[in-house]
Design an enzyme around this catalytic site. Structure first.
Site, PDB file in Angstrom:
ATOM      1  N   HIS A  38      45.421 -28.254 -21.272  1.00  0.00           N
ATOM      2  CA  HIS A  38      46.563 -27.984 -22.156  1.00  0.00           C
ATOM      3  C   HIS A  38      47.419 -29.239 -22.333  1.00  0.00           C
ATOM      4  O   HIS A  38      48.399 -29.426 -21.607  1.00  0.00           O
ATOM      5  CB  HIS A  38      47.405 -26.845 -21.579  1.00  0.00           C
ATOM      6  CG  HIS A  38      46.734 -25.520 -21.697  1.00  0.00           C
ATOM      7  ND1 HIS A  38      46.797 -24.760 -22.842  1.00  0.00           N
ATOM      8  CD2 HIS A  38      45.951 -24.841 -20.832  1.00  0.00           C
ATOM      9  CE1 HIS A  38      46.089 -23.656 -22.681  1.00  0.00           C
ATOM     10  NE2 HIS A  38      45.561 -23.676 -21.463  1.00  0.00           N
TER      11      HIS A  38
ATOM     12  N   GLY B 172      40.354 -22.737 -27.724  1.00  0.00           N
ATOM     13  CA  GLY B 172      40.027 -23.421 -28.984  1.00  0.00           C
ATOM     14  C   GLY B 172      38.814 -24.329 -28.834  1.00  0.00           C
ATOM     15  O   GLY B 172      37.956 -24.414 -29.722  1.00  0.00           O
TER      16      GLY B 172
ATOM     17  N   CYS C 175      41.729 -25.445 -25.122  1.00  0.00           N
ATOM     18  CA  CYS C 175      41.265 -24.453 -24.148  1.00  0.00           C
ATOM     19  C   CYS C 175      40.339 -23.439 -24.820  1.00  0.00           C
ATOM     20  O   CYS C 175      39.207 -23.783 -25.145  1.00  0.00           O
ATOM     21  CB  CYS C 175      42.450 -23.807 -23.447  1.00  0.00           C
ATOM     22  SG  CYS C 175      42.011 -23.232 -21.799  1.00  0.00           S
TER      23      CYS C 175
ATOM     24  N   GLU D 247      49.539 -29.838 -24.458  1.00  0.00           N
ATOM     25  CA  GLU D 247      50.895 -29.539 -24.944  1.00  0.00           C
ATOM     26  C   GLU D 247      51.928 -29.526 -23.826  1.00  0.00           C
ATOM     27  O   GLU D 247      53.129 -29.561 -24.095  1.00  0.00           O
ATOM     28  CB  GLU D 247      50.913 -28.209 -25.714  1.00  0.00           C
ATOM     29  CG  GLU D 247      50.720 -26.940 -24.881  1.00  0.00           C
ATOM     30  CD  GLU D 247      49.255 -26.531 -24.698  1.00  0.00           C
ATOM     31  OE1 GLU D 247      48.370 -27.422 -24.782  1.00  0.00           O
ATOM     32  OE2 GLU D 247      48.987 -25.340 -24.455  1.00  0.00           O
TER      33      GLU D 247
HETATM   34  N1  GLN Z   1      40.233 -17.300 -21.828  1.00  0.00           N
HETATM   35  C1  GLN Z   1      39.687 -18.610 -21.628  1.00  0.00           C
HETATM   36  C2  GLN Z   1      39.378 -18.869 -20.160  1.00  0.00           C
HETATM   37  O1  GLN Z   1      39.903 -18.237 -19.291  1.00  0.00           O
HETATM   38  C3  GLN Z   1      40.611 -19.672 -22.177  1.00  0.00           C
HETATM   39  C4  GLN Z   1      41.940 -19.697 -21.515  1.00  0.00           C
HETATM   40  C5  GLN Z   1      42.953 -20.488 -22.284  1.00  0.00           C
HETATM   41  O2  GLN Z   1      42.771 -20.748 -23.467  1.00  0.00           O
HETATM   42  N2  GLN Z   1      44.058 -20.846 -21.649  1.00  0.00           N
HETATM   43  O3  GLN Z   1      38.603 -19.738 -19.859  1.00  0.00           O
END
Ligand code: GLN
Length: 551
Positions: free
Chosen positions: A511, A387, A385, A513
């Protein structure tokens, strides 16, 4: 007709009620029964989505996009229960439902009160949660009550489960209470008084626990269980010890079956008592954890490093991937901002770098620096995400030469907004539930690493974010060997990016995970840990480690 198990906790929080509940779910499934799992949380937030991970740990996301308590992660890792928006209710959600009914005039003329209106709503919530994937009835519905008995906040929930059991035939409901037997070093003994007092509190409310599960670091002897039985009015064989696990939380269900909990539940709820609880594959997995001889060290470069629960599912997924690779994953937790303040030497010697999701600008540049280090040193990298978004910024700046590339989440002042909002998301003010949440399809590029790892052409993964990779830069990334290898067909947005000329450099917008379990480790985590092991042996680092010294 569905039988119900209610699990409450006493003495202190963080006893592992979620794990114990999930273990009970697993045990019953392994007796051939269908279960549902549900958590009732006494706090007033409508959902944990707006709470900081420092407050509440990770926000766990379901397929249907519900943002939930992290205990639901345990439920999904242990059982096949279908979790939906009806699997997690908070005081806020219950009151919201009652208040909107009141505004609609449904209670016209009457005073709206905790008893019966709030408790009725809680009872409805319990019924709504007791469903399988096809909305059918389950054999056993398991409901965990968050918080600790004695809290003001949890009273309506306890009152509601008392009423719930009162209206059902005898033997349809089972109350399990989880407590702590603290060990006093000075006198060298376990103490039962807190347990007695906690059970006393429950009985005041009108709930007599049927089973007591006692968390303890030392064995509970016969005398002790006799005493607890006598003072708490719980049959002796139904006072069960749950000792601290030696090396893995996945030992808990095995321990509970050894203590006879499976038969106690079957007997009490008049479930088929014959036949064994078949945990053979689970036990084999636990044995694998114990016997792992290789080690691999992964750096987690994140913002909420101090709190283990903030990245719960990621740590779990890494350990699942370790099991699949016959290795123990050792975590090196690094605060992202320290990478800038203290330097890249913090990363020295790690076999892989994982940058998890997150919100807020703090630590962003540290994450980007860590990713650059991994890319340039050919150390396996996995971005989740935020990352992935950081990896996109890093490659844009340092490979494409777009020096000031940035995400519009943290600055509007960039000539190269490589991460942006979709046009449909502009102008959204509300902070609750306005993200891309829950399951979305992702099509995988033929011949990509992602496709090879998944062994599929189309997958479904869960999301929780607002920002996306800017499609205006897609072609330039592809031309530079940073390939969009997963695309959501409906929104035409990038879900996966992978670097071609690198041992493992993968970022995902979703995600993963939330979809890993010890018996079915997630394919990307598995591939990442395998790559990290490869990188470790290429670096000539030792393979075999004496596991005892690791603990
Ligand atoms: N802050 C980022 C977004 O809203 C990533 C969110 C996250 O890593 N869950 O797109």
């Amino acid at each position: 007709m569905t039988k119900h198990i209610f699990i409450t906790g006493g003495v202190v929080s963080s006893l592992g009620k979620g794990l114990t509940s999930a273990s009970i779910g697993l045990i019953l499934e392994r007796r051939g029964l269908s279960v549902s799992m549900q958590k009732l949380d006494p706090y007033i937030n409508v959902d944990p989505g707006t709470m900081s991970p420092f407050q509440h740990g990770e926000v766990y996301v379901l397929d249907d996009g519900t943002e939930t308590d992290l205990d639901l992660g345990h439920y999904e890792r242990f059982t096949h229960a279908k979790l939906t928006k009806n699997s997690n209710f908070t005081t806020g959600k219950i009151y919201q439902a009652v208040i909107s009914k009141e505004r609609r005039g449904d209670y016209l003329g009457r005073t709206v009160q905790v008893i019966p209106h709030i408790t009725d709503a809680i009872r409805e919530a319990i019924h709504a949660g007791a469903r399988d994937a096809n909305e059918g009835e389950v054999d056993v519905a398991i409901t965990e009550i968050g918080g600790t008995v004695g809290d003001i906040e949890s009273l309506p929930f306890l009152e509601a489960i008392r009423q719930f059991a009162l209206e059902r035939p005898r033997g349809d409901c089972l109350f399990v209470h989880l407590t702590l037997l603290p060990f006093l070093k000075a006198s060298g003994e376990l103490k039962t008084k807190p347990t007695q007092q906690s059970v006393g509190k429950l009985r005041e409310i009108g709930i007599q626990p049927d089973v007591l599960i006692c968390r303890t670091e030392k064995p509970m002897d016969e005398e002790m269980s006799k005493k607890i039985s006598l003072f708490c009015n719980v049959r002796r064989e139904q006072v069960i010890e749950e000792r601290d696990v030696e090396f893995s939380i996945y030992q808990v269900p095995v321990m509970l079956v050894e203590a006879g909990l499976d038969r106690i539940i079957a007997r009490h709820l008049s479930l088929p008592a014959e036949g064994a609880t078949d945990l053979s594959d689970w036990e084999a997995m636990v044995a694998e954890v114990k016997s792992a001889k290789r080690k691999v060290e992964i750096a987690i470069v994140g913002k909420y490093i101090e709190l283990h629960d903030a990245y719960k599912s990621i740590y779990e997924s890494l350990s699942h991937a370790g099991i699949a690779n016959h290795a123990k994953v050792v975590l090196r937790k690094i605060r992202a901002e320290d990478v800038l303040d203290q330097g890249l030497s913090l990363l020295e010697g790690v076999d892989g770098v994982l940058v998890p999701g997150g919100f807020g600008e703090r630590g962003l540049e540290g994450k980007i620096a860590a990713i650059r280090w991994a890319r340039e040193n050919r150390v396996p990298f996995f971005g989740i995400c935020l990352g992935l978004q950081c990896a996109v910024i890093e490659v844009a700046r340092n490979v494409l030469g777009l020096t000031d590339a940035h995400t519009l989440e943290y600055t509007l002042d960039t000539p190269y907004p490589v991460i942006h909002l979709l046009p449909t998301q502009h102008g959204v003010e509300d902070k609750g539930g306005t993200m891309r949440l829950g399951a979305y399809e992702c099509r995988l590029l033929e011949g990509s690493l992602a496709q090879r790892l998944y062994g599929a052409n189309s997958i479904s993964e869960r999301h929780r974010h607002r920002y996306e990779v800017n499609n205006a830069y897609r072609e330039r990334f592809r031309a530079a060997g940073f390939v969009p290898s997963g695309i959501n067909p409906e929104l035409d947005v990038v879900e996966i990016m992978e670097l071609r000329d690198h041992p493992f450099f993968v970022g995902v917008q979703y995600h993963p995970e939330f979809k890993s379990s010890p018996l079915q480790p997630h394919p990307i985590f598995r591939g990442f840990v395998a790559a990290a092991l490869g990188s470790r042996s290429r670096a000539g680092k030792p393979d075999l480690v004496p596991m005892e010294s690791e603990a």
